[in-house]
Design an enzyme around this catalytic site. Structure first.
Site, PDB file in Angstrom:
ATOM      1  N   ASN A  75       0.846  -1.140  -0.154  1.00 12.91           N
ATOM      2  CA  ASN A  75       0.007  -0.052   0.058  1.00 12.91           C
ATOM      3  C   ASN A  75       0.803   1.260  -0.214  1.00 12.91           C
ATOM      4  O   ASN A  75       1.514   1.751   1.067  1.00 12.91           O
ATOM      5  CB  ASN A  75      -0.839   0.052   1.171  1.00 12.91           C
ATOM      6  CG  ASN A  75      -1.946   1.035   1.179  1.00 12.91           C
ATOM      7  OD1 ASN A  75      -1.588   2.347   0.806  1.00 12.91           O
ATOM      8  ND2 ASN A  75      -3.124   0.919   1.803  1.00 12.91           N
ATOM      9  N   LYS A 119       0.228   4.364  -0.008  1.00  6.39           N
ATOM     10  CA  LYS A 119      -0.071   5.435   0.761  1.00  6.39           C
ATOM     11  C   LYS A 119       0.339   5.321   2.350  1.00  6.39           C
ATOM     12  O   LYS A 119       1.037   6.351   2.769  1.00  6.39           O
ATOM     13  CB  LYS A 119      -1.882   5.643   0.796  1.00  6.39           C
ATOM     14  CG  LYS A 119      -2.120   6.751   1.458  1.00  6.39           C
ATOM     15  CD  LYS A 119      -3.751   6.980   1.286  1.00  6.39           C
ATOM     16  CE  LYS A 119      -4.189   8.430   1.543  1.00  6.39           C
ATOM     17  NZ  LYS A 119      -5.670   8.705   1.233  1.00  6.39           N
ATOM     18  N   GLU A 167      11.495   0.706   9.534  1.00  9.00           N
ATOM     19  CA  GLU A 167      12.908   1.271  10.248  1.00  9.00           C
ATOM     20  C   GLU A 167      13.705   1.901   9.142  1.00  9.00           C
ATOM     21  O   GLU A 167      14.402   3.033   9.456  1.00  9.00           O
ATOM     22  CB  GLU A 167      13.782   0.307  10.957  1.00  9.00           C
ATOM     23  CG  GLU A 167      13.376  -1.130  10.901  1.00  9.00           C
ATOM     24  CD  GLU A 167      12.663  -1.037  12.418  1.00  9.00           C
ATOM     25  OE1 GLU A 167      11.595  -1.768  12.636  1.00  9.00           O
ATOM     26  OE2 GLU A 167      13.123  -0.604  13.462  1.00  9.00           O
TER      27      GLU A 167
END
Lengths: 773, 332
Positions: A660, A662, A734
């Protein structure tokens, strides 16, 4: 904890390899769609309930009493005044608390020492008593009225990690974590050298949602409402600490206001709240306040890293050494894996990484976004920038020249390494070709229209890619909806949403008919959300559950009496867009699955999903699996008023397939803001006279505001990693942070001529700049 | 937080009467207006009033023109309203800029003109009862000297206290030569803004000229100086929502290329809002140029006494003064 240890931890969770090969077909369009979070409306309307939002009838409130010495023994605790105060129902401490056990049988705790185990204090702020009352205010007043005296002892919170210790490799000396060739010889004869020490400060996890526990005891079973990055681990640990079977603890974390690693493992307040609830036989709420966040629930430990790089004049890296130390608490040995990326990021024949711990009277450190790698890359990438300057080479060109497709620490090929493309794409997007290397040579206008000097810097990023075992349950329901559950959780990164996307991909059922249930330890075990592994771990088990539910559905379709396809075998059938149809006919000819379930008088068709860890379905063990990135930073420098601002960041990430874009971009942008904090503002400061984290509030511990947020450009290469199983997704939690701080200090050097080797960059540092106004 | 009695005052006289029995202006009885400092400090048990008198009902929330051509700001006018007031923006821009550089919109909506004058220090040792602080507990010692004092003062310090006055508003009020209007048991009086705050000396717990029972009723801004220019510059670690490391308020008028009138006040570096008289003296009658600005800045910081971590503020304040003067005169 070192990333390798984290891998062992996630691999040790329940679940076993299923031996099924990863599918090779391309997923449908829903994978890779920039879908808004499915839980977004709940959050924006304030209806999502976080741990401390839960309230129960007859609930009591607990407030800890915190030590005001950094080391010593409790001489006395006088609770008499507190106990007489209105509403007070309990004041608990080591002298009267029921036993809280150590955790020794699997699962991971934060502090090995359970709260109230003895009278020993080993850091300022440690819980020494707990006041419980009818209201929060009463509990707070009672906690303030508990009088504790101490036999204070010597302590050490020094920010200098220069404690005497034996040589590298000797017992109690630094441990060699990676080694090849003969670094010392190579460095001694290298024509060009960098030899510098880099320091990173203690940083405190400051998620918006602070830690908290609401513990409900029903006489036999606990329900713990937690803010946890791992509900299954939390259940495992608390069952041991509280001495009750796992089936008698249900840990619930439906929504988490982020954790950044600080909520991976349970902290003492959880066992305290549960113990008080059991003793009082009533629900107890314990909220950790912002001040306690700075002492009691972990931090990124301080590091000191000596970097030595030897090179030929044309930029060949002859040798690389990273000898580092990090501080840890008295009770727990937490090793920051600062050398995580060092052994494989650049090509060199001679390398050594060594690591040592020094003990300090501080709370136990815990992973913070990119543990080890982030402070480690600050040192490595800063040293690389210094090497480029010493070589008079462009810092991008130097890194491109040292790129490698083999992990030289183990000889394995990388499963999917595109660091070079990250640098190239980033250079293009940033406009790197226009950079002039001389200090203070670039000019621009600030947001406010002031004339400023521009500084441009770059750094590379890397973070390990892995996955553990996971399980999931999925039901196609008679009401036409899908219910999918797993004992993992969404820490704010979008796990709810990507799980729905995977289900939609497999079943063809639209997102708005898919109910994702996470954050409950009574569900089948799913992964801890940490180490950028949750997506890669949970996705294959969700896909497996969906495939199995579809198989069950096809079986039902063929065998149910009133089925339109009675008598057909599953091999004749398919499910597309939520409709069952003959495989050789279009979906439009099919029948919605819920109609078939109704006809068969079945509530649901169920599938259990199970996936194994890294290498269970691919040859991943033969490869080195990591994510990569390149981050470019522009700073604006106004020497007349010593004003330094990060104005622009381009972050390019090679994180496998992006499920995804977004939610993924959102994580990258957040990491950039966090990186601005790490680069310019954040440091937890212990007063050397008493050990108190003296800036334990949001006025004195400075984090970036919206006004400090630069222009942000995030780009994903979006190349599936063939060794990562279903979809080839790696993790991205991370890596977005990993190169920001060294890119900032490189840009600061380019603008000001001041090389900052100790974070954060402060006005005090840049005031020394000699660049003219 | 400790239990306290709460009452509301409907008139200034009632408020004065409620406070008159107190031993000092900020001991056992406190007025609460916006509450943005007091309530926080009560939660930390730093402020432990026995009585809290809500003065939000007093008729002190007007901004009015004075017969002398100035402007009177009621003590209860909200910081946001003052900063966005048309006359303030036009005639006292330095005050508007200073207020808007401080805190956050939410806080400015609550905080009042009078409350901001009484805003207490952000010294971390003052705000934590685990540590000695002469301001909080007279005679207990100063933990900031020799402690984490990066944010603390270099001007007006004593061996008992180096706490910074954190306000931006007050810096502008000093540069504007405002007066603080006070009512108390013995009537009304006015104190120049520059004399309202006290140096810590050996009594850092005494912060202002207010006596027990006295209440600030308004702040009066004098008639603006025709042809003067004003500027407020605030330097800090991050771009917003942080107390000043150094700030400068300038009111300056040039005449024939020479500086005819100049008022300079400093924030973030002093134990009180700091009037830089030496700098003003250096500039008056001189030409407005970079060399003279730097001479003035050197003069302003000549008596600075750094602690272990805040020596950088001396150079930072000088740059702040020079830039503020530059920007103010470039406008002119």
């Amino acid at each position: 904890m070192m990333f390798s240890e984290f891998l062992e931890f996630i691999q040790a969770n329940e679940g076993a390899p299923n031996g099924k090969p990863a599918p090779t077909t391309e997923p449908s369009e829903i994978i890779g769609t920039a879908l808004s979070r499915v839980d977004g409306p709940l959050k924006t309307t304030g209806t999502a309930k976080y741990a401390a939002d839960y309230n129960f009838k007859n609930m009591a409130y607990a407030v800890p009493v915190c030590a005001t010495v950094a080391s010593g023994k409790i001489r006395s605790i006088d609770t008499s005044r507190a106990e007489k105060m209105p509403g007070v129902v309990l004041v608990m401490h080591h002298g009267n608390a029921p036993q809280i056990f150590r955790n020794g049988n699997g699962g991971r705790n934060s502090e090995n020492r359970p709260p109230f185990e003895d009278d020993v204090v080993s850091y300022w702020g440690q819980y020494v008593a707990l006041a419980v009352a009818e209201t929060f205010q009463q509990a707070q007043a009672a906690a303030a009225a508990v009088s504790v005296t101490y036999d204070a002892d010597k302590f050490n919170v020094s920010a200098l990690l220069d404690d005497a210790m034996p040589e590298i490799g000797q017992p109690d000396g630094p441990k060699v974590l990676s080694h090849r060739g003969d670094f010392e010889a190579a460095f001694a004869s290298a024509p060009v050298k960098v030899d510098a020490v880099y320091r990173t400060p203690v940083e405190t996890h400051n998620p918006m949602e602070m830690h908290g526990t609401v513990a409900v005891w029903d006489g036999k079973r606990f329900t713990l409402y937690e803010s946890s990055q791992g509900v299954i681990n939390h259940m495992n640990v608390l069952s041991q600490m509280l001495g009750v079977p796992k089936e008698d603890i249900n840990v619930i974390s439906k929504f988490i206001g982020s954790g950044f690693g600080g909520k991976l493992f349970p902290w003492p307040h959880s066992a305290l709240a549960a113990t008080a609830a059991r003793q009082l036989n009533r629900p107890v709420k314990l909220s950790v306040n912002r001040k306690m966040m700075f002492s009691n629930v972990g931090h990124r430990p301080r590091t000191e890293q000596r970097m030595r790089l030897g090179a030929t004049p044309d930029g060949k890296l002859l040798g690389l050494a990273q000898d580092y130390r990090n501080h840890t608490s008295l009770h727990d040995d937490i090793r920051e894996n600062c050398g995580e990326a060092t052994p494989f990021l650049y090509s060199t024949a001679n390398l050594r990484v060594s690591s040592a711990l020094v003990k300090r009277n501080v709370g136990t450190p815990t992973p913070m976004r990119g543990p080890g790698a982030v402070p480690g890359l600050f040192a490595l990438e800063s040293a690389m920038d210094e090497l480029a300057i010493a070589l008079k080479m462009d810092p991008v060109a130097l890194r491109l020249a040292l790129d490698t497709q083999t992990d030289e620490s183990n000889g394995k090929p990388f499963s999917s390494r595109h660091l070079k493309e990250c640098l190239q794409v980033g250079s293009e997007k940033f406009g790197w070709a226009k950079r002039t290397p001389e200090i203070g040579s670039m000019r621009g206008k600030s947001k406010d229209g002031d004339d400023v000097i521009l500084g441009w810097g770059v750094a590379c990023a890397s973070w390990g890619a892995s996955r553990g075992p996971s399980q999931a349950s999925l039901s196609l329901l008679q009401n036409g909806r899908v219910r999918v559950s797993s004992g993992t959780q969404d820490i704010g990164t979008g796990t709810y949403t990507i799980v729905a996307q995977v289900v939609s991909d497999k079943t063809g059922i639209p997102i708005d008919r898919i109910d994702v249930l996470l954050g409950n330890s009574s569900f089948v075990p799913g992964p801890t959300s940490g180490g950028s592994t949750a997506t890669a771990t949970v996705v294959p088990s969700i896909a497996d559950a969906a495939n199995n539910a579809i198989a069950a559905m096809l079986q039902i379709t063929g065998s149910a009496k009133n089925s339109p396809f009675a008598g057909k075998t599953p091999q004749d059938l398919a499910m597309t867009e939520g409709k069952v149809h003959l495989k050789d006919k279009p979906a439009s000819s099919g029948v919605p699955f819920e109609e078939i379930l109704k006809g068969a008088n079945l509530a649901s068709a169920d599938g259990a999903g199970k996936s194994g860890g890294l290498g269970s379905d691919t040859k991943a063990r033969d490869y080195s699996t990591h994510s990569f990135g390149a981050q470019f930073v522009e700073v604006e420098w106004d020497p007349g008023i010593a004003r330094l601002r990060v104005s622009r960041v381009v972050s390019v990430v090679d994180g496998g397939r992006i499920i995804n874009p977004k939610t993924a971009t959102n994580q990258m942008a957040g990491a950039i803001v966090m990186g601005v904090g790490m680069g310019l503002f954040e440091e937890t400061i212990y007063d050397p006279r008493n050990g108190h984290a003296i800036n334990d509030n949001f006025a004195d511990y400075v984090v970036p505001t919206i006004a400090d947020t630069p222009q942000i450009d995030v780009h994903f290469l979006d190349i599936p990693d063939p060794q990562m199983g279903e979809y080839g997704a790696r993790g991205i939690g991370e890596i977005g942070l990993a190169g920001i701080a060294p890119a900032i200090t490189a840009a600061v050097y380019h603008a000001t001529g001041v090389r900052v080797r100790e974070l954060p960059v402060r006005i005090e540092d840049v005031l020394k700049a000699k660049v003219a106004v | 937080m400790e239990a306290f009695k709460f009452s509301r005052a409907a008139t200034v006289d009632q408020a004065v009467a409620a406070h008159a029995g107190a031993t000092t202006a900020i001991a056992e009885t406190r007025f609460v207006a916006g509450g943005t400092t007091l309530i926080d400090l009560m939660k930390l048990s730093v402020e432990r009033p026995k009585v809290v008198v809500d003065i939000n009902g007093l008729p002190l929330d007007k901004v009015e023109a004075t017969p002398e051509g100035g402007l009177r700001l009621g003590a209860l006018t909200r910081n946001a309203d003052v900063a966005n007031h048309d006359v303030v923006k036009r005639d006292y821009a330095v005050l508007s800029e200073a207020i808007l550089s401080g805190a956050s919109p939410q806080l400015r909506n609550m905080a009042t003109t009078g409350g901001n004058l009484l805003q207490r220090t952000r010294c971390p040792y003052f705000r934590d009862t685990a540590h000695a602080c002469n301001k909080r507990e007279p005679g207990s010692g100063c933990s900031a000297i020799g402690g984490h004092n990066r944010m603390l003062a270099v001007l007006g310090v004593s061996s008992d206290c180096i706490a910074t006055n954190p306000s931006d508003q007050n810096v502008a009020l000093v540069a504007l030569e405002a007066t603080i209007d006070i009512q108390g048991p013995s009537g009304k009086r006015s104190v120049p803004a520059g004399q309202f705050h006290l140096l810590p000396g050996t009594t850092p717990h005494r912060e202002t000229a207010l006596q027990p029972g006295e209440i600030i009723t308004s702040v009066t801004l004098p008639k603006p100086i025709a042809g003067s220019k004003q500027f407020y510059l605030k330097l800090r670690d991050r771009a917003a929502y942080e107390f000043a490391l150094s700030s400068t308020a300038v009111v300056i008028k040039l005449s024939g290329g020479k500086i005819e009138h100049v008022r300079i006040a400093l924030g973030g570096v002093g134990t009180k809002p700091w009037r830089a008289l030496e700098a003003e003296h250096e500039l008056t009658g001189k030409s407005a140029d970079a060399a003279n600005f730097r001479i003035a800045a050197e003069a302003a910081m000549r008596d600075a006494k750094p602690a272990s971590e805040n020596g950088y503020k001396i150079e930072l304040a000088k740059r702040c003064i020079v830039r503020a003067l530059t920007n103010a005169t470039v406008q002119a």
